[in-house]
Design a protein around this motif. Structure first.
Motif, PDB file in Angstrom:
ATOM      1  N   LEU A   1      45.233  43.561  45.903  1.00 38.70           N
ATOM      2  CA  LEU A   1      44.129  44.444  45.558  1.00 38.70           C
ATOM      3  C   LEU A   1      43.916  45.513  46.629  1.00 38.70           C
ATOM      4  CD1 LEU A   1      41.453  41.894  44.274  1.00 38.70           C
ATOM      5  CD2 LEU A   1      43.024  43.273  42.906  1.00 38.70           C
TER       6      LEU A   1
ATOM      7  N   GLU B   1      37.526  51.022  43.990  1.00 41.12           N
ATOM      8  CA  GLU B   1      37.178  49.782  44.675  1.00 41.12           C
ATOM      9  C   GLU B   1      37.543  48.585  43.804  1.00 41.12           C
ATOM     10  OE1 GLU B   1      36.842  47.958  47.031  1.00 41.12           O
ATOM     11  OE2 GLU B   1      34.792  47.986  47.812  1.00 41.12           O
ATOM     12  N   THR B   2      37.901  47.494  44.447  1.00 42.18           N
ATOM     13  CA  THR B   2      38.169  46.247  43.728  1.00 42.18           C
ATOM     14  C   THR B   2      37.233  45.158  44.260  1.00 42.18           C
ATOM     15  OG1 THR B   2      39.866  45.574  45.325  1.00 42.18           O
ATOM     16  CG2 THR B   2      40.604  46.808  43.374  1.00 42.18           C
ATOM     17  N   ILE B   3      37.161  44.059  43.525  1.00 45.57           N
ATOM     18  CA  ILE B   3      36.369  42.907  43.955  1.00 45.57           C
ATOM     19  C   ILE B   3      37.262  41.675  43.892  1.00 45.57           C
ATOM     20  CG2 ILE B   3      34.161  43.882  43.234  1.00 45.57           C
ATOM     21  CD1 ILE B   3      34.332  42.202  40.711  1.00 45.57           C
ATOM     22  N   PRO B   4      36.985  40.656  44.708  1.00 42.99           N
ATOM     23  CA  PRO B   4      37.857  39.471  44.736  1.00 42.99           C
ATOM     24  C   PRO B   4      38.069  38.824  43.375  1.00 42.99           C
ATOM     25  CG  PRO B   4      36.376  39.450  46.618  1.00 42.99           C
ATOM     26  CD  PRO B   4      35.938  40.590  45.753  1.00 42.99           C
ATOM     27  N   ALA B   5      37.069  38.910  42.483  1.00 42.63           N
ATOM     28  CA  ALA B   5      37.200  38.276  41.175  1.00 42.63           C
ATOM     29  C   ALA B   5      38.340  38.858  40.347  1.00 42.63           C
ATOM     30  CB  ALA B   5      35.888  38.393  40.401  1.00 42.63           C
ATOM     31  N   GLN B   6      38.823  40.047  40.723  1.00 41.89           N
ATOM     32  CA  GLN B   6      39.936  40.667  39.994  1.00 41.89           C
ATOM     33  C   GLN B   6      41.291  40.071  40.392  1.00 41.89           C
ATOM     34  OE1 GLN B   6      38.172  44.777  41.105  1.00 41.89           O
ATOM     35  NE2 GLN B   6      39.543  45.203  39.406  1.00 41.89           N
ATOM     36  N   ALA B   7      41.338  39.342  41.501  1.00 40.61           N
ATOM     37  CA  ALA B   7      42.624  38.877  42.040  1.00 40.61           C
ATOM     38  C   ALA B   7      43.398  37.982  41.069  1.00 40.61           C
ATOM     39  CB  ALA B   7      42.408  38.165  43.373  1.00 40.61           C
TER      40      ALA B   7
ATOM     41  N   ARG C   1      41.639  47.392  48.950  1.00 40.29           N
ATOM     42  CA  ARG C   1      40.393  46.970  49.591  1.00 40.29           C
ATOM     43  C   ARG C   1      39.743  48.162  50.309  1.00 40.29           C
ATOM     44  NH1 ARG C   1      44.164  42.747  50.494  1.00 40.29           N
ATOM     45  NH2 ARG C   1      43.583  40.812  49.429  1.00 40.29           N
TER      46      ARG C   1
END
Length: 299
Positions: free
Chosen positions: A220, A142-148, A222
């Motif tokens: 990312l 899983e990824t989170i928007p802050a990683q973008a 999702r």
């Protein structure tokens, strides 16, 4: 001493189809049979369609089987772009089925990256799939928007570099590389795979893969979008894994097994099979056992 290559029981035929403007290498075994779906197989990252030869040989009933080299792998054209995008694999698969089975639904199988592609495809084109088989296509953490921002920065930095793949001095060296990656692979199978996995250019053997595949994907992964797609799968689905596969080797604690099990649970109809003495390349490790599982599931 170089091993004698594996002897294929059902040699494949090669053809080239232009799909979405790229020349794709398509392998086939047997001929289409009225009333019986074709079995379409899609390989994983840094692999080729010929990788399925051992499983096709192990099938007790001869049937029409199709495998394709993904764009930028094997003998299929590279995309010509500086990065590869997951939706393009879906588009290429859609075009392949238009070409090889325009009227009838198919049995669709994918390994690793190919397993992820076929799962998404079966969710967006459910009517085109009769039976679905996923060989260790786990998906990604899983990824989170802050990683973008960091991912985009990494991608931009990588665009300034020219990625390279290692070359080898002989076919034997390529075979040894395959066996190093998968210690269960026999010398005979490695010797057979090596010329399908590489080609000679100016005295060196080059892996048949576009080095641009090594660049990070700026988009990312999702999980929510994957779950929405997998939930729309209508085909009965077979999940197959090797008993020696260890997800932590790839992702550590970033992708717990329980997370994957929860994702798979959204698929309406799933049967699971674990092959003994097999790792991630289970179609090489236990082709006979995999063929038996496919026969029981596909009918």
């Amino acid at each position: 001493m170089q091993a004698t290559p594996y002897l294929a029981r059902r040699p494949h035929q090669s053809q080239f189809l232009t799909l979405r403007g790229l020349r794709h290498h398509v392998l086939s075994w047997g001929q289409p049979q009225p009333g019986r779906p074709s079995l379409v197989m899609l390989h994983g990252w840094m692999d080729v369609g010929a990788s399925f030869q051992f499983v096709v040989d192990a099938l007790q009933q001869d049937r029409h089987v199709v495998a394709m080299d993904w764009r930028g792998f094997g003998l299929t054209d590279s995309s010509g772009a500086d990065s590869y995008w997951f939706p393009d694999y879906l588009g290429d698969l859609d075009a392949l089925l238009d070409a090889v089975s325009p009227e009838a639904a198919v049995d669709l199988l994918g390994h690793s990256m190919g397993g992820n592609v076929v799962m998404s495809y079966a969710g967006v084109r459910p009517a085109r799939i009769r039976r679905l088989v996923n060989l260790e296509g786990f998906g990604l953490p899983e990824t989170i928007p802050a990683q973008a921002p960091g991912r985009l920065t990494q991608w931009l930095d990588e665009l300034k570099q020219q990625p390279q793949l290692k070359t080898y001095g002989s076919l034997q060296a390529v075979a040894e590389r395959l066996m190093k990656t998968n210690p269960r692979l026999s010398p005979a199978k490695a010797a057979w795979l090596a010329p399908h996995w590489s080609r000679e250019i100016d005295g060196a053997w080059h892996i048949l893969g576009d080095a641009a595949h090594k660049r990070s994907n700026p988009v990312l992964y999702r999980k929510a979008e994957i779950l929405a797609t997998w939930a729309r799968i209508q085909a009965p689905t077979l999940w197959v894994e090797g008993d020696s596969t260890d997800m932590t080797k790839w992702w550590g604690d970033r992708y717990p097994r329980a997370d994957f099990e929860a994702r798979l649970a959204v698929v309406p109809s799933v049967r699971s099979v674990t092959l003994k003495d097999a790792g991630h390349m289970l179609h090489h490790d236990q082709p006979e056992e995999l063929a038996e599982a496919l026969a029981a599931f596909l009918g």
